[in-house]
Design an enzyme around this catalytic site. Structure first.
Site, mmCIF file in Angstrom:
data_model
loop_
_atom_site.group_PDB
_atom_site.id
_atom_site.type_symbol
_atom_site.label_atom_id
_atom_site.label_comp_id
_atom_site.label_asym_id
_atom_site.label_seq_id
_atom_site.Cartn_x
_atom_site.Cartn_y
_atom_site.Cartn_z
ATOM 1 N N LYS A 78 0.838 -1.198 0.000
ATOM 2 C CA LYS A 78 0.000 0.000 0.000
ATOM 3 C C LYS A 78 0.875 1.251 0.000
ATOM 4 C CE LYS A 78 -3.787 2.107 2.678
ATOM 5 N NZ LYS A 78 -4.617 1.958 3.889
ATOM 6 N N SER A 160 -9.366 2.033 3.673
ATOM 7 C CA SER A 160 -8.512 2.768 2.764
ATOM 8 C C SER A 160 -7.562 1.876 1.977
ATOM 9 C CB SER A 160 -7.706 3.797 3.557
ATOM 10 O OG SER A 160 -6.853 3.156 4.497
ATOM 11 N N SER A 184 -9.557 -0.331 7.806
ATOM 12 C CA SER A 184 -9.065 -0.149 6.445
ATOM 13 C C SER A 184 -8.508 -1.374 5.744
ATOM 14 C CB SER A 184 -8.012 0.965 6.411
ATOM 15 O OG SER A 184 -8.617 2.215 6.631
#
Length: 492
Positions: A78, A160, A184
């Site tokens: 990420k 996220s 997330s």
């Protein structure tokens, strides 16, 4: 093609010489080129470096010198974690527009998880998208655009860690690293039909320290609980840069790792015999879509068939969202502070609006929020004296339109309003696993959340593996997938 294999099956193929790390890396890169135009899961690729790492892994296997249980497996990171030699923009123009932003020399170090992935021999295939500074439960930003759900590109993958979840679900790499400050990794796991674990806080070291403080966790995202377990064994690597990290032995003694909990310890007809499980459909304050609840109830029944003692409980909890907002948005304001007084004018409009609603907190407000958090943690610690696991829906609604922070016509503009069952366990720092438990009538994935007491991460993984085996494959291959033809073209 290798994209349909789990990480552990891929490694077994490497060991037998039936497939090579280079082939797996090439498959992933080819699939990204062909499929990611519809998803926008990746924000950075370096095929040359990826293939160099894959060739090194291949040499290790040929020499009988593999360095770990996931050596050679395609893995994404990420775009929140520092990655040596590559920019980490965190989805923000505030970082991307820096004069030295694209200079490899400006990014000289890895985050602890990035280092762990490299040391384990995993092949990094790219960095995945995030909302700006990972501030919300969906994935879009002004820098990289809108990320979409492989099951229906008109819908959000959640966030996220939405790029990470979309990539894993679509066959674009077997493993992904995500972050979880309020749900997330679990939200997008539920929306995309994959597995994700938010471990006990501190089990996986974090650096730099998150501005969201001790709400923020790193977590593995994979297609199976066993792959998640193997990934956890890799990530349990101490790093002195995180002063708040806890010893790996707190949740997984070195001789008794997570993978064993997800494999050897779940054999037999009733592997969860005697486990005390509490099921709460709403934590006492939420509202769950009937289709979601139906799938979760089926998973609860499966736990009972595995030997668990299951009670449906009325928790009567008060929603801690107000305290969470104080902690969360104080952290978000701290993110912007180093970028100057005009930073608020250069972030995405919906972040600006949210900070307009939640700002100017005093030290007393913050301490009051901490007190709520501590009381919630104490309550859950007492709860786990009676029950080993708490089971809830991961998210009470199915995926909604991509590019929106909340469903159409929703009663609130806040992302927290539609994911009430995830952020409480960031506040309490408990381990929480999301795994697929069914689909809606429209064929969209549904996730069930298993929550354990702090440091009972292995128990959560063991129960998740047993439940996964009992349920079987409950989510079909996504509409947008590496194994399907006819995809392409960039959507934003």
């Amino acid at each position: 093609m290798t994209f349909s294999l789990t990480a552990l099956a891929l490694v077994e193929g490497f060991r037998r010489g039936e497939v090579s790390p280079v082939e797996a890396a090439e498959d992933a890169l080819t699939a990204i080129e062909r499929v990611d135009g519809e998803l926008n899961a990746f924000c950075l690729l370096d095929p040359e470096a990826t293939l160099a790492d894959a060739r090194a892994a291949e040499r290790r296997y040929r020499a009988g010198e593999s360095v770990g249980p996931l050596d050679g497996v395609p893995t994404s990171i990420k775009d929140i974690f520092l990655t040596r030699g590559h920019p980490t923009y965190r989805g923000s123009h505030l970082l991307a527009d820096r004069r030295d932003g694209a200079d490899p020399a400006a990014w000289p170090e890895d985050a602890p998880v990035t280092s762990a992935v490299r040391e384990a021999g995993c092949v990094v295939i790219g960095k995945t998208t995030t909302p700006e500074f990972a501030w919300k439960g969906v994935t879009d930003n002004a820098l990289t655009g809108i990320t979409r759900n492989p099951h229906d590109p008109a819908l959000t993958p959640g966030g996220s860690s939405g790029g990470a979840a979309a990539a894993v679900a679509a066959g674009l790499g077997q493993l992904a690293l995500g972050t979880d400050g309020g749900g997330s990794v679990r939200i997008p796991a539920s929306f995309c039909g994959i597995v994700a674990l938010k471990p006990t806080y501190g089990v996986i070291p974090m650096f730099p320290s998150s501005p969201f403080g001790t709400l923020a966790h790193a977590g593995p995202m994979t297609r199976t609980v066993a792959d998640t377990a193997a990934f956890m064994d890799v990530l349990l690597r101490p790093d002195p840069r995180d002063w708040s990290a806890v010893p790996a032995r707190a949740t997984s003694p070195s001789h008794d790792g997570y993978l064993r909990a997800a494999t050897d310890e779940v054999r037999g007809d009733r592997p969860l015999e005697g486990l005390r499980v509490a099921y709460s459909p709403d934590l006492g304050y939420g509202t769950t879509d009937p289709e979601i609840e139906h799938a979760v109830v089926r998973a609860v029944a499966a736990l009972e068939s595995l030997g668990a003692r299951v009670d449906t409980v009325e928790l009567a909890m008060a929603d801690p969202v107000d305290a969470f907002h104080v902690l969360w948005f104080s952290g978000l304001a701290a993110v912007l502070a180093p970028h100057g007084p005009d930073a608020i004018d250069r972030v995405e409009p919906r972040m600006r609006e949210a900070l307009g609603r939640y700002h100017d907190y005093s030290a007393a407000d913050y301490l009051d929020a901490v007190a709520v958090r501590m009381a919630l943690g104490a309550r859950m610690a007492a709860f786990h004296h009676e029950y080993d696991l708490l089971v809830t829906p991961t998210v009470p609604i199915p995926p909604f339109a991509a590019g929106a922070d909340v469903p159409p016509g929703w009663h609130s503009p806040d992302w927290t309003s539609w994911t009430p069952y995830t952020y409480p366990f960031n506040m309490t720092q408990q381990p929480a696993l999301s795994l697929p438990c069914g689909v809606t009538d429209a064929g969209l994935p549904v996730g069930v959340q298993l929550v354990g007491a702090r440091f009972e991460d292995r128990l959560v993984v063991r129960a998740g593996a047993a439940l996964e085996a009992a349920l079987g494959r409950v989510v079909p291959e996504p509409r947008v997938h590496a194994g399907r033809r006819g995809h392409g073209g960039r959507r934003r």
